[in-house]
Design a protein around this motif. Structure first.
Motif, PDB file in Angstrom:
ATOM      1  N   TRP A  28     -39.488  15.910   1.440  1.00 16.21           N
ATOM      2  CA  TRP A  28     -38.924  17.213   1.130  1.00 16.21           C
ATOM      3  C   TRP A  28     -37.998  17.092  -0.078  1.00 16.21           C
ATOM      4  CZ3 TRP A  28     -37.081  19.755   6.387  1.00 16.21           C
ATOM      5  CH2 TRP A  28     -38.198  19.893   7.229  1.00 16.21           C
ATOM      6  N   GLY A  29     -38.018  18.096  -0.932  1.00 15.27           N
ATOM      7  CA  GLY A  29     -37.105  18.142  -2.066  1.00 15.27           C
ATOM      8  C   GLY A  29     -36.656  19.564  -2.302  1.00 15.27           C
ATOM      9  N   SER A  30     -35.414  19.750  -2.768  1.00 13.80           N
ATOM     10  CA  SER A  30     -34.907  21.095  -3.003  1.00 13.80           C
ATOM     11  C   SER A  30     -33.853  21.095  -4.099  1.00 13.80           C
ATOM     12  CB  SER A  30     -34.310  21.691  -1.715  1.00 13.80           C
ATOM     13  OG  SER A  30     -33.172  20.962  -1.305  1.00 13.80           O
ATOM     14  N   VAL A  31     -33.763  22.245  -4.772  1.00 15.17           N
ATOM     15  CA  VAL A  31     -32.744  22.497  -5.783  1.00 15.17           C
ATOM     16  C   VAL A  31     -32.109  23.839  -5.446  1.00 15.17           C
ATOM     17  CG1 VAL A  31     -32.267  22.879  -8.225  1.00 15.17           C
ATOM     18  CG2 VAL A  31     -33.981  21.199  -7.544  1.00 15.17           C
ATOM     19  N   ALA A  32     -30.773  23.874  -5.362  1.00 14.48           N
ATOM     20  CA  ALA A  32     -30.081  25.090  -4.936  1.00 14.48           C
ATOM     21  C   ALA A  32     -28.948  25.412  -5.900  1.00 14.48           C
ATOM     22  CB  ALA A  32     -29.529  24.931  -3.519  1.00 14.48           C
ATOM     23  N   VAL A  33     -28.624  26.713  -5.979  1.00 16.31           N
ATOM     24  CA  VAL A  33     -27.508  27.175  -6.789  1.00 16.31           C
ATOM     25  C   VAL A  33     -26.773  28.248  -6.007  1.00 16.31           C
ATOM     26  CG1 VAL A  33     -28.952  28.887  -7.969  1.00 16.31           C
ATOM     27  CG2 VAL A  33     -26.828  28.130  -9.036  1.00 16.31           C
ATOM     28  N   GLN A  34     -25.454  28.277  -6.108  1.00 12.24           N
ATOM     29  CA  GLN A  34     -24.655  29.312  -5.469  1.00 12.24           C
ATOM     30  C   GLN A  34     -23.547  29.779  -6.413  1.00 12.24           C
ATOM     31  OE1 GLN A  34     -22.450  28.070  -2.011  1.00 12.24           O
ATOM     32  NE2 GLN A  34     -22.164  25.989  -2.783  1.00 12.24           N
ATOM     33  N   GLU A  58     -32.430  28.920  -3.405  1.00  8.69           N
ATOM     34  CA  GLU A  58     -32.908  27.544  -3.262  1.00  8.69           C
ATOM     35  C   GLU A  58     -34.424  27.515  -3.433  1.00  8.69           C
ATOM     36  OE1 GLU A  58     -31.429  25.177   0.058  1.00  8.69           O
ATOM     37  OE2 GLU A  58     -33.486  24.510   0.450  1.00  8.69           O
ATOM     38  N   MET A  59     -34.892  26.576  -4.238  1.00  8.05           N
ATOM     39  CA  MET A  59     -36.325  26.341  -4.396  1.00  8.05           C
ATOM     40  C   MET A  59     -36.630  24.972  -3.803  1.00  8.05           C
ATOM     41  SD  MET A  59     -39.288  27.446  -5.596  1.00  8.05           S
ATOM     42  CE  MET A  59     -38.979  28.639  -6.904  1.00  8.05           C
ATOM     43  N   GLY A  60     -37.644  24.917  -2.934  1.00  8.88           N
ATOM     44  CA  GLY A  60     -37.943  23.671  -2.253  1.00  8.88           C
ATOM     45  C   GLY A  60     -39.422  23.345  -2.215  1.00  8.88           C
ATOM     46  N   TYR A  61     -39.708  22.083  -2.027  1.00 12.82           N
ATOM     47  CA  TYR A  61     -41.083  21.574  -1.953  1.00 12.82           C
ATOM     48  C   TYR A  61     -41.202  20.665  -0.736  1.00 12.82           C
ATOM     49  CZ  TYR A  61     -45.081  18.521  -2.903  1.00 12.82           C
ATOM     50  OH  TYR A  61     -46.246  17.804  -2.795  1.00 12.82           O
ATOM     51  N   ARG A  62     -42.312  20.794  -0.014  1.00 17.78           N
ATOM     52  CA  ARG A  62     -42.579  19.931   1.130  1.00 17.78           C
ATOM     53  C   ARG A  62     -44.001  19.409   1.039  1.00 17.78           C
ATOM     54  NH1 ARG A  62     -39.496  23.219   6.071  1.00 17.78           N
ATOM     55  NH2 ARG A  62     -37.415  23.049   5.123  1.00 17.78           N
ATOM     56  N   SER A  63     -44.148  18.102   1.206  1.00 16.09           N
ATOM     57  CA  SER A  63     -45.462  17.479   1.091  1.00 16.09           C
ATOM     58  C   SER A  63     -46.254  17.643   2.374  1.00 16.09           C
ATOM     59  CB  SER A  63     -45.302  15.993   0.771  1.00 16.09           C
ATOM     60  OG  SER A  63     -44.914  15.275   1.930  1.00 16.09           O
ATOM     61  N   LYS A  71     -47.766  20.813   0.620  1.00 19.41           N
ATOM     62  CA  LYS A  71     -47.927  21.537   1.872  1.00 19.41           C
ATOM     63  C   LYS A  71     -47.272  22.912   1.798  1.00 19.41           C
ATOM     64  CE  LYS A  71     -46.572  21.257   6.744  1.00 19.41           C
ATOM     65  NZ  LYS A  71     -45.841  20.442   7.754  1.00 19.41           N
ATOM     66  N   GLN A  72     -46.114  22.964   1.131  1.00 16.30           N
ATOM     67  CA  GLN A  72     -45.385  24.228   1.066  1.00 16.30           C
ATOM     68  C   GLN A  72     -44.425  24.223  -0.119  1.00 16.30           C
ATOM     69  OE1 GLN A  72     -42.032  26.725   3.659  1.00 16.30           O
ATOM     70  NE2 GLN A  72     -43.128  25.015   4.583  1.00 16.30           N
ATOM     71  N   LEU A  73     -44.381  25.364  -0.801  1.00 11.14           N
ATOM     72  CA  LEU A  73     -43.371  25.627  -1.813  1.00 11.14           C
ATOM     73  C   LEU A  73     -42.640  26.883  -1.371  1.00 11.14           C
ATOM     74  CD1 LEU A  73     -42.332  24.766  -4.683  1.00 11.14           C
ATOM     75  CD2 LEU A  73     -43.871  26.513  -5.600  1.00 11.14           C
ATOM     76  N   HIS A  93     -33.372  34.932   3.429  1.00 11.40           N
ATOM     77  CA  HIS A  93     -34.785  35.304   3.495  1.00 11.40           C
ATOM     78  C   HIS A  93     -35.589  34.274   2.717  1.00 11.40           C
ATOM     79  CE1 HIS A  93     -38.074  38.109   4.279  1.00 11.40           C
ATOM     80  NE2 HIS A  93     -38.539  37.761   3.087  1.00 11.40           N
ATOM     81  N   ARG A  94     -36.680  33.824   3.324  1.00 13.97           N
ATOM     82  CA  ARG A  94     -37.506  32.776   2.716  1.00 13.97           C
ATOM     83  C   ARG A  94     -38.915  33.290   2.442  1.00 13.97           C
ATOM     84  NH1 ARG A  94     -37.908  26.683   4.983  1.00 13.97           N
ATOM     85  NH2 ARG A  94     -35.845  26.743   3.968  1.00 13.97           N
ATOM     86  N   PHE A  95     -39.413  32.974   1.242  1.00 14.15           N
ATOM     87  CA  PHE A  95     -40.802  33.193   0.868  1.00 14.15           C
ATOM     88  C   PHE A  95     -41.470  31.814   0.810  1.00 14.15           C
ATOM     89  CE2 PHE A  95     -38.173  36.446  -1.070  1.00 14.15           C
ATOM     90  CZ  PHE A  95     -38.847  37.630  -0.784  1.00 14.15           C
ATOM     91  N   SER A  96     -42.512  31.619   1.603  1.00 12.80           N
ATOM     92  CA  SER A  96     -43.217  30.337   1.663  1.00 12.80           C
ATOM     93  C   SER A  96     -44.614  30.496   1.084  1.00 12.80           C
ATOM     94  CB  SER A  96     -43.307  29.832   3.102  1.00 12.80           C
ATOM     95  OG  SER A  96     -42.024  29.559   3.629  1.00 12.80           O
ATOM     96  N   PHE A  97     -44.954  29.636   0.132  1.00 11.41           N
ATOM     97  CA  PHE A  97     -46.254  29.655  -0.528  1.00 11.41           C
ATOM     98  C   PHE A  97     -47.013  28.392  -0.121  1.00 11.41           C
ATOM     99  CE2 PHE A  97     -42.905  31.511  -3.131  1.00 11.41           C
ATOM    100  CZ  PHE A  97     -43.346  32.825  -3.260  1.00 11.41           C
TER     101      PHE A  97
END
Length: 226
Positions: A28-34, A58-63, A71-73, A93-97
């Motif tokens: 898993w990897g993620s980049v977040a800003v607040q 937050e934008m994240g990636y999962r293998s 597997k998921q962005l 709220h999360r949008f999963s691609f």
């Protein structure tokens, strides 16, 4: 000989049993800003509110299970308010691609987070109610309870943290404990606005016919624009 044959048959049946947990490895990897949106606003003249309210993304990636493919962005959009020095509330709220061969999904969540220092230890608790926009017979509503403990090592920047999170399905069959997530990790702040985190997590599914156990290797980066 008959007893040995019977024992061998039992062992072989256990090896073929779908109830035997599958073991996967994921990255898993993620980049977040607040940031504080009203920090310099002349229209919102409540200093306490401006100081305590934040927006984040937050934008994240999962293998996939073999670390070999996507597997998921996902994209998280959220807001957080600091009610008290020890308590924060948030909406997310999360949008999963999930690619062309799987259906994209969305979910919303409400969370409460509390923390309390005890000497060099800090105890944390997070409650999250999560709704997945899925079919009625899927796991749509979950209650998530996470307990954490962090230790501040003197003259050391990589303070360890351990957490355990319990997943409860609130559905048409009632409340069911469906999984547990264990985590060990640490974080490092190279500057006031930057933070890098690393963790190893272990997921265990419960109350499913074909359970999966996962080892997850997570890397995160966050930027605070305040």
């Amino acid at each position: 000989m008959l007893a040995l044959s019977a024992l061998a048959g039992v062992a072989e049946a256990q090896e073929r049993s779908p109830l035997r947990p599958r073991l996967n490895h994921e990255a898993w990897g993620s980049v977040a800003v607040q940031f504080k949106p009203f920090r310099n606003s002349t229209r919102v003249k409540e200093p306490a509110f401006n100081k305590r309210f934040r927006l984040g993304a937050e934008m994240g990636y999962r293998s996939d299970e073999n670390l070999s493919g996507g597997k998921q962005l996902y994209l998280d959009l959220g807001a957080r308010y600091k009610v008290h020095d020890l308590l924060r509330v948030g909406l997310e709220h999360r949008f999963s691609f999930r690619g062309a061969d799987r259906r994209n999904t969305q979910r919303s969540s409400l969370q409460l987070q509390a923390s309390k220092p005890f000497g060099r230890f800090t105890a944390e608790y997070r409650f999250r109610f999560q709704h997945e926009y899925a079919d009625p017979d899927d796991v749509r509503d979950q209650l998530r309870n996470r307990f954490g403990l962090q230790y501040d090592i003197r003259k050391w920047k990589l303070d360890p943290e351990v957490t355990v999170e319990l997943f409860t399905w609130a559905g048409y069959l009632g409340w069911r404990w469906i999984g547990t997530r264990y985590s060990v990790g640490t974080s490092w702040k190279p500057g006031k606005k930057h933070e890098l985190g690393i963790a190893v997590m272990h997921d265990r599914e419960r109350y499913v016919y074909d359970p999966t156990y996962r080892f997850i290797y997570a890397l995160s980066y966050s930027l605070d624009l305040n």
